[in-house]
Write an enzyme that holds these catalytic residues in place. Sequence first.
Site: not given
Length: 515
Positions: A178, A269, A297, A299, A432-434, A494
């Site tokens: 992204c 970000c 996490h 973030e 990676s959560s997403n 990512s």
Amino acid sequence: HSPPAPIFPREEGMIRLVRKRSARPGKHAGLFAAVGALAAVAAIGIVVGFVPFDEAATTPEEVLRSALVRAAARNGGFAREARVVSAGGARGGRVRSSSSAAVSAESASVPVSKINQLKDIKRKETFNRMGFKDTRKGAEAEMNDEFQSDLIKEMRESMYTLKDGDITFKLAKDFGFCWGVERAVQMAIEAKMHFGDRTIHITNEIIHNPGVNEKMAGMGIKFIPVEDGIKNFDGVEKNDVVILPAFGATLEEMKLLTERGVQIVDTTCPWVSKVWNSVNQHTKKGMTSIIHGSYSHEETIATASFAEDYIIVKTMAEAEYVANYILNGGDKAEFMEKFKNAVSKGFDPDIHLKKLGLANQTTMYKKETRAIGQMMQKTMMQKYGPDKVNEHYMEFDTICDATQERQDAIHELVEDKANPVDMFLVVGGWDSSNTRHLVEIPEMAGIRAYHIDRAERLRPDNSIEHRTVDGKIEVIENFIPKGPVTIGVTSGASTPDAYVEDSLNRIKLIRSSLG
């Protein structure tokens, strides 16, 4: 910002500067003229909007004092002291600074919001969030060489489809790197090129991708060590360079680094920063932030550091538990045990669940975040009545567009009954959560999905080492079936395109070796 209404109308809102009488007339005339001019600039700036004040200020003297602090800080500070009083004569706190240092909010005894503390850090010359123009072209070239893929480009131009013998690969229309991730990685490369031999650290993985993080380490960037779950900054010295990763860093970390005199390169970000602004709005309205995310996490840890009071819920089930407590009460000890790692210091569910503001980890399901928001709004309506709901609940849309687009794209492949997919390959970091959420979508539809973090997980003997939906790492034999097969392909935000190409080429090679 518009100032509070009582400041300027009639006499009660007048603000004046008072100075001590001097035994020697004119001794401080120059000083007070400068202070008076600064006060005037601050007051005008408040009205016009280019000198911000602390919006938590509720009295005229507090507003002017906060503006004086900020105006002085922007102009290098002023000597001695200035005292602010209201027209009624009540004295406010003092604003002090030395002739060589900017006025600090602490010296003015004015509480500064966490978001304004961040803004003060960002104003420093040692803080960079724009990258480095002198090394940009070189970094862009390295990004292209390392992470771009001719094969993936061809697939985009061929209706996102690739046929190789009796294997058909169908690529999701939105996938991979992204904008925020690409920006972060490029800024880190720019920083390394710009600062040359200076010691460079990074507070965490730059993004959740093992290959990219290995590249950072290979460039000589040092990762802050973690000991017993706590980051150890002892190795960071004055004039070192410290990179903040794409998912941000806590306010406490940024304050520590600023005090240590390091050069900060902030690759956070902008979507993450948007969430921080949201929790700041909650604080201003005396609300507790209910954060949809994982308390472990990075973030969410960073986001929580900008909230005064918060509770973190990972699932709809946890959110329902909170809603039920709001409506019906319950076992307080049980509640605190359940959320012991996911609440702010001093959290009391009987106090801090009366007003809620929703925020989220940007990589969560948008539909789930919205569902939690709708439930919380309904809960507050039931508890306090429809006419009071806005006093007890608020939310902003802070779901990352890129996250949602990638989820929508894999949904499209799953739901395409005319061209069904037999299995999915999802490429992205195991932490990676997403990416994990992308795996869940086909699995919930009954289609097998394999989550790998690198091409090497695809083994020459046609076995695959992958991460399951429930987090287990397992090896599956005979991964590629005989006969025609359609494989859906996507990757996390990512994951560089080149890593997806490596995986597809490996599957093609394995299949050809099977005959």
